[in-house]
Design a protein around this motif. Structure first.
Motif, PDB file in Angstrom:
ATOM      1  N   GLU A 241       0.816  -1.209   0.000  1.00 40.69           N
ATOM      2  CA  GLU A 241       0.000   0.000   0.000  1.00 40.69           C
ATOM      3  C   GLU A 241       0.849   1.258   0.000  1.00 40.69           C
ATOM      4  O   GLU A 241       0.316   2.376  -0.058  1.00 40.69           O
ATOM      5  N   GLY A 242       2.171   1.099   0.069  1.00 33.30           N
ATOM      6  CA  GLY A 242       3.083   2.225  -0.077  1.00 33.30           C
ATOM      7  C   GLY A 242       3.323   3.049   1.163  1.00 33.30           C
ATOM      8  O   GLY A 242       3.911   4.125   1.073  1.00 33.30           O
ATOM      9  N   LEU A 243       2.926   2.560   2.329  1.00 34.03           N
ATOM     10  CA  LEU A 243       3.093   3.338   3.550  1.00 34.03           C
ATOM     11  C   LEU A 243       4.471   3.136   4.180  1.00 34.03           C
ATOM     12  O   LEU A 243       4.982   4.015   4.874  1.00 34.03           O
ATOM     13  N   VAL A 254      18.310  -3.847   9.372  1.00 36.94           N
ATOM     14  CA  VAL A 254      17.365  -3.456   8.322  1.00 36.94           C
ATOM     15  C   VAL A 254      16.531  -2.308   8.871  1.00 36.94           C
ATOM     16  O   VAL A 254      15.996  -2.399   9.985  1.00 36.94           O
ATOM     17  N   HIS A 255      16.422  -1.218   8.115  1.00 38.82           N
ATOM     18  CA  HIS A 255      15.640  -0.060   8.537  1.00 38.82           C
ATOM     19  C   HIS A 255      14.299  -0.046   7.816  1.00 38.82           C
ATOM     20  O   HIS A 255      14.241  -0.321   6.617  1.00 38.82           O
ATOM     21  N   ILE A 256      13.249   0.290   8.539  1.00 40.26           N
ATOM     22  CA  ILE A 256      11.912   0.439   7.965  1.00 40.26           C
ATOM     23  C   ILE A 256      11.449   1.875   8.225  1.00 40.26           C
ATOM     24  O   ILE A 256      11.400   2.322   9.370  1.00 40.26           O
ATOM     25  N   PHE A 257      11.148   2.593   7.147  1.00 44.00           N
ATOM     26  CA  PHE A 257      10.731   3.985   7.237  1.00 44.00           C
ATOM     27  C   PHE A 257       9.234   4.084   6.958  1.00 44.00           C
ATOM     28  O   PHE A 257       8.686   3.296   6.182  1.00 44.00           O
ATOM     29  N   LYS A 258       8.613   5.064   7.591  1.00 46.08           N
ATOM     30  CA  LYS A 258       7.179   5.297   7.384  1.00 46.08           C
ATOM     31  C   LYS A 258       7.006   6.550   6.540  1.00 46.08           C
ATOM     32  O   LYS A 258       7.550   7.613   6.876  1.00 46.08           O
ATOM     33  N   LEU A 259       6.268   6.419   5.445  1.00 46.34           N
ATOM     34  CA  LEU A 259       6.101   7.523   4.506  1.00 46.34           C
ATOM     35  C   LEU A 259       4.893   8.357   4.912  1.00 46.34           C
ATOM     36  O   LEU A 259       3.777   8.157   4.439  1.00 46.34           O
ATOM     37  N   GLU A 260       5.125   9.301   5.800  1.00 42.97           N
ATOM     38  CA  GLU A 260       4.081  10.225   6.218  1.00 42.97           C
ATOM     39  C   GLU A 260       4.642  11.625   6.226  1.00 42.97           C
ATOM     40  O   GLU A 260       5.813  11.837   6.535  1.00 42.97           O
ATOM     41  N   MET A 297      20.390  17.173   8.009  1.00 41.09           N
ATOM     42  CA  MET A 297      20.476  16.103   9.001  1.00 41.09           C
ATOM     43  C   MET A 297      19.402  16.242  10.065  1.00 41.09           C
ATOM     44  O   MET A 297      18.921  15.245  10.606  1.00 41.09           O
ATOM     45  N   PHE A 298      18.984  17.485  10.376  1.00 37.38           N
ATOM     46  CA  PHE A 298      17.926  17.693  11.353  1.00 37.38           C
ATOM     47  C   PHE A 298      16.555  17.342  10.784  1.00 37.38           C
ATOM     48  O   PHE A 298      15.663  16.914  11.506  1.00 37.38           O
ATOM     49  N   THR A 299      16.383  17.584   9.496  1.00 41.53           N
ATOM     50  CA  THR A 299      15.057  17.428   8.900  1.00 41.53           C
ATOM     51  C   THR A 299      14.822  16.064   8.266  1.00 41.53           C
ATOM     52  O   THR A 299      13.696  15.735   7.930  1.00 41.53           O
ATOM     53  N   GLN A 300      15.890  15.260   8.076  1.00 43.08           N
ATOM     54  CA  GLN A 300      15.708  13.942   7.479  1.00 43.08           C
ATOM     55  C   GLN A 300      14.981  13.002   8.436  1.00 43.08           C
ATOM     56  O   GLN A 300      15.204  13.032   9.649  1.00 43.08           O
ATOM     57  N   GLY A 301      14.105  12.171   7.856  1.00 44.79           N
ATOM     58  CA  GLY A 301      13.358  11.220   8.666  1.00 44.79           C
ATOM     59  C   GLY A 301      14.251  10.098   9.164  1.00 44.79           C
ATOM     60  O   GLY A 301      15.246   9.746   8.541  1.00 44.79           O
TER      61      GLY A 301
END
Length: 417
Positions: A241-243, A254-260, A297-301
């Protein structure tokens, strides 16, 4: 992912290749003795769907969704592509190319063959070559990505061997769609989401993951994987679902990022009551005046969730899927194992190892399995949609190209799961 370079590692694993199909419902494995397909419908059991021992040293095996159509390349004939109906045990056609086949990508409309300096776009219904992209920058790893969407059927591949440019090509209209300056360093990984509207990229430095809109090329998200060391990114993978977006590397994490978006994450902040709180507020306010690299670096998720693998240094490929109504991270590695972890869709954090399976089909000792119980939390508020395989039958032959023997009938029966 081609794992041939590490085929002798990790206890003599016979594994040469591993990849998930387009909707993450099955796993294809290429070995020295042939190839296998496994169903991913259960956590406790890795069910073998099919095994073929007719072709040795299978270094590429790609299945079209849950159908019987499979594309195969062997180390014994690395320039030859075979397209087969594996349930019937028949070869539909074969093509030979001028150089070693490095990657094959499939969707319901196109089949892509990637060589080091060219890409061939086939119509998957009759296997005719529709277009050839020649004289591409040297791409020795065969890096490319093909969207699985019928509406946004794009191909992405490196546009430079020295910097991280991404070329986006429309495989339906057969024309270049965009060139995205994604990174300063050469590209290491590419992945489309299921809709074909987002593209994730990583460079050889491996510290920053970016997500761009397709075909516009606008940067939507930027995530920092780490700052202490540069790593080799092995794979990027979106959830259906692309989240969520996962990134695996040659490290144990392994890193998992949330696209919000920031608006989605916004919660009215209380006034800080500690010295650390005041310092954090001052630092964030000062980003307006800091150099661009420091501000980024401050603004990256940061990672929403992480996985600690029981190994380091092995090539691997990851996928995000829902199995038995629970979101999972799957990692197939060159050590010959498939690892399954639970992902908490609300809290994130460190994911729990639920099961590991040997990819040679043998049973795994029960003491390596962690208890489930409270870790099994059904997905809430998100819907993971699996693509439904459509059936078709074409009577047109795959003629011409390179070495397709005469006019061959291409009849592909799509099997509903």
């Amino acid at each position: 992912m081609n794992l041939a370079s590490q085929s002798g590692d990790a206890g003599g694993s016979q594994l040469l290749f591993a990849n998930f199909n387009q909707d993450n419902t099955s796993l294809a494995v290429g070995t020295k003795s042939g190839y296998k397909f496994f169903s991913l419908s259960s956590v406790d059991k890795l069910e073998q769907i099919y095994e073929c021992t007719d072709t040795e040293d299978v270094c590429i095996v790609e299945r079209l969704f849950s159908s019987s159509l499979v594309a195969i390349v062997s180390l014994k004939a690395p320039r030859k592509l075979k397209v087969c109906h594996f349930k019937k045990g028949t070869e539909i056609c074969n093509y030979s190319y001028s150089n070693t086949i490095l990657a094959v990508k499939l969707n319901r409309q196109r089949l892509i063959v990637c060589l080091e300096e060219s890409l061939y776009i086939h119509n998957i219904r009759d296997m005719k070559v529709l277009h050839t992209i020649r004289e591409t920058p040297p791409n020795p790893s065969g890096l490319c990505a093909l969207s699985i969407s019928n509406d946004n059927c794009y191909l992405a591949y490196p546009g430079s061997a020295t910097i991280g440019e991404v070329q986006v090509f429309d495989t339906v209209n057969l024309r270049a769609a965009n060139m995205i300056p994604a990174h300063d360093s050469p590209l290491a990984a590419l992945a489309f989401d299921a809709s074909g509207t987002k593209l994730a990229t990583a460079s050889e430095k491996g510290t920053v993951i970016r997500v761009f809109s397709i075909p516009e090329g606008q940067k939507l998200f930027e995530f920092r994987r780490g700052v202490k060391r540069c790593v080799s990114i092995c794979s990027l993978a979106f959830s259906m679902e692309g989240l969520y977006l996962s990134a695996s590397s040659n490290t144990e994490t392994v890193h998992i990022f949330k696209l919000e978006t920031q608006k989605e994450k916004y919660v009215p902040a209380e006034e800080p009551t500690t010295w650390g709180g005041y310092l954090g507020k001052v630092l964030m306010a000062s980003t307006t005046y800091l150099p661009a690299q420091v501000t980024e670096m401050f603004t990256q998720g940061r990672a929403f969730a992480t996985v600690r693998l029981p190994f380091c240094g092995h090539k691997n490929i990851c996928a995000l899927a829902v199995i038995q109504k629970i979101p999972r991270l799957l990692v197939a590695a060159a050590d010959g194992y498939l690892y399954l972890y639970n992902l908490d869709p609300q809290e994130g954090g460190e994911c729990t190892l639920m099961k590991q399976h040997r990819l040679d089909g043998s049973a795994e000792p029960s003491n390596e399995i962690l208890e489930q119980g409270s870790h099994d939390r059904p997905l809430v508020a998100q819907t993971y949609s699996a693509a439904v395989t459509k059936g078709y039958c074409e009577e047109q032959g795959a003629v011409g190209g390179f070495a397709c023997a005469g006019k061959l009938k291409l009849c592909m029966y799509m099997c509903q799961r």
